[in-house]
Write a protein that holds these residues in place. Structure first.
Motif, PDB file in Angstrom:
ATOM      1  N   ALA A  19      -1.113   3.077   9.727  1.00 28.64           N
ATOM      2  CA  ALA A  19      -1.857   2.217   8.796  1.00 28.64           C
ATOM      3  C   ALA A  19      -2.210   2.977   7.519  1.00 28.64           C
ATOM      4  CB  ALA A  19      -3.112   1.664   9.463  1.00 28.64           C
ATOM      5  N   ILE A  20      -2.548   4.238   7.652  1.00 27.07           N
ATOM      6  CA  ILE A  20      -2.877   5.066   6.484  1.00 27.07           C
ATOM      7  C   ILE A  20      -1.646   5.229   5.601  1.00 27.07           C
ATOM      8  CG2 ILE A  20      -3.598   7.378   5.737  1.00 27.07           C
ATOM      9  CD1 ILE A  20      -5.126   7.509   8.496  1.00 27.07           C
ATOM     10  N   ASP A  22       1.042   3.345   5.516  1.00 24.82           N
ATOM     11  CA  ASP A  22       1.392   2.041   4.931  1.00 24.82           C
ATOM     12  C   ASP A  22       0.551   1.750   3.693  1.00 24.82           C
ATOM     13  OD1 ASP A  22       3.472   1.313   6.619  1.00 24.82           O
ATOM     14  OD2 ASP A  22       2.182   0.143   7.961  1.00 24.82           O
ATOM     15  N   ARG A  23      -0.715   2.079   3.750  1.00 28.66           N
ATOM     16  CA  ARG A  23      -1.609   1.871   2.596  1.00 28.66           C
ATOM     17  C   ARG A  23      -1.188   2.778   1.431  1.00 28.66           C
ATOM     18  NH1 ARG A  23      -5.939   2.106   5.325  1.00 28.66           N
ATOM     19  NH2 ARG A  23      -6.404   4.301   5.046  1.00 28.66           N
ATOM     20  N   ARG A  26       1.971   1.802  -0.522  1.00 26.80           N
ATOM     21  CA  ARG A  26       1.792   0.596  -1.339  1.00 26.80           C
ATOM     22  C   ARG A  26       0.925   0.831  -2.576  1.00 26.80           C
ATOM     23  NH1 ARG A  26       3.152  -0.999   3.602  1.00 26.80           N
ATOM     24  NH2 ARG A  26       4.299  -2.931   3.891  1.00 26.80           N
ATOM     25  N   GLU A  27       0.370   2.022  -2.730  1.00 24.08           N
ATOM     26  CA  GLU A  27      -0.371   2.343  -3.961  1.00 24.08           C
ATOM     27  C   GLU A  27       0.588   2.227  -5.142  1.00 24.08           C
ATOM     28  OE1 GLU A  27      -1.977   6.291  -3.636  1.00 24.08           O
ATOM     29  OE2 GLU A  27      -3.218   5.772  -1.900  1.00 24.08           O
ATOM     30  N   THR A  76      -0.591  10.296  -1.501  1.00 20.92           N
ATOM     31  CA  THR A  76      -1.538   9.402  -2.142  1.00 20.92           C
ATOM     32  C   THR A  76      -1.781   9.850  -3.588  1.00 20.92           C
ATOM     33  OG1 THR A  76      -3.719   8.390  -1.988  1.00 20.92           O
ATOM     34  CG2 THR A  76      -3.558  10.681  -1.274  1.00 20.92           C
TER      35      THR A  76
END
Length: 157
Positions: A19-20, A22-23, A26-27, A76
């Motif tokens: 989940a991390i 995937d987030r 998508r940034e 990120t």
């Protein structure tokens, strides 16, 4: 497997990381260069100060006449420009050379991804040439150029 660099720890992706990741993928600053993967099976989580901040993957060509490995990474956006990407790439590169026996590594950022190119240069990779219409931009469908960069085992620092 756990690989330790100066700033990053690389370890297999766990179910809790998905989940991390995937987030992160998508940034906007990451999605400009990466499409969301189908899975993270062939990825290592990039961990900085105990937090998953991205993923790195590698692919090996084991034909003895063409033996080499390729690397790809995303982080990120809040970790961009801090040397973390170069450290993660360098850490994986050392493992691929020293433990897996590769003599040549490649990485292939988008030709206009200047931040990635600068990062990979700091890890020791050198530009080889432009690969025209190399990758399809998942957002627009347009074919875009890539830059082939490589690093030979005896150049690894």
């Amino acid at each position: 497997m756990e690989l330790r660099g100066d700033k990053a720890v690389l370890r297999p992706v766990t179910e809790d990381d998905i989940a991390i990741l995937d987030r992160i993928v998508r940034e906007p600053a990451v999605a400009a260069w990466w499409s969301p993967p189908d899975d993270y099976e062939d990825n290592l989580a990039v961990v900085h100060e105990g937090e998953v901040v991205g993923a790195v993957q590698f692919a090996e060509e084991n034909d003895p006449e063409f033996r080499r490995a390729g690397i790809d990474i995303f982080l990120t956006a809040r970790c961009h420009g801090q040397g973390l990407g170069a450290d993660a790439v360098r850490t994986l590169a050392r493992w691929l050379v020293r433990e897996r026996g590769h003599h040549r590594l490649t990485i292939d950022p988008a030709a206009d991804n200047t931040a990635a190119i600068r990062c990979y240069g700091k890890a020791g990779f050198r530009p080889v040439g432009i690969m025209r219409a190399y990758w399809r931009d998942h957002r627009t469908g347009a074919w875009r150029d890539g830059l082939l960069m490589d690093l030979l085992a005896d150049e690894l620092t």
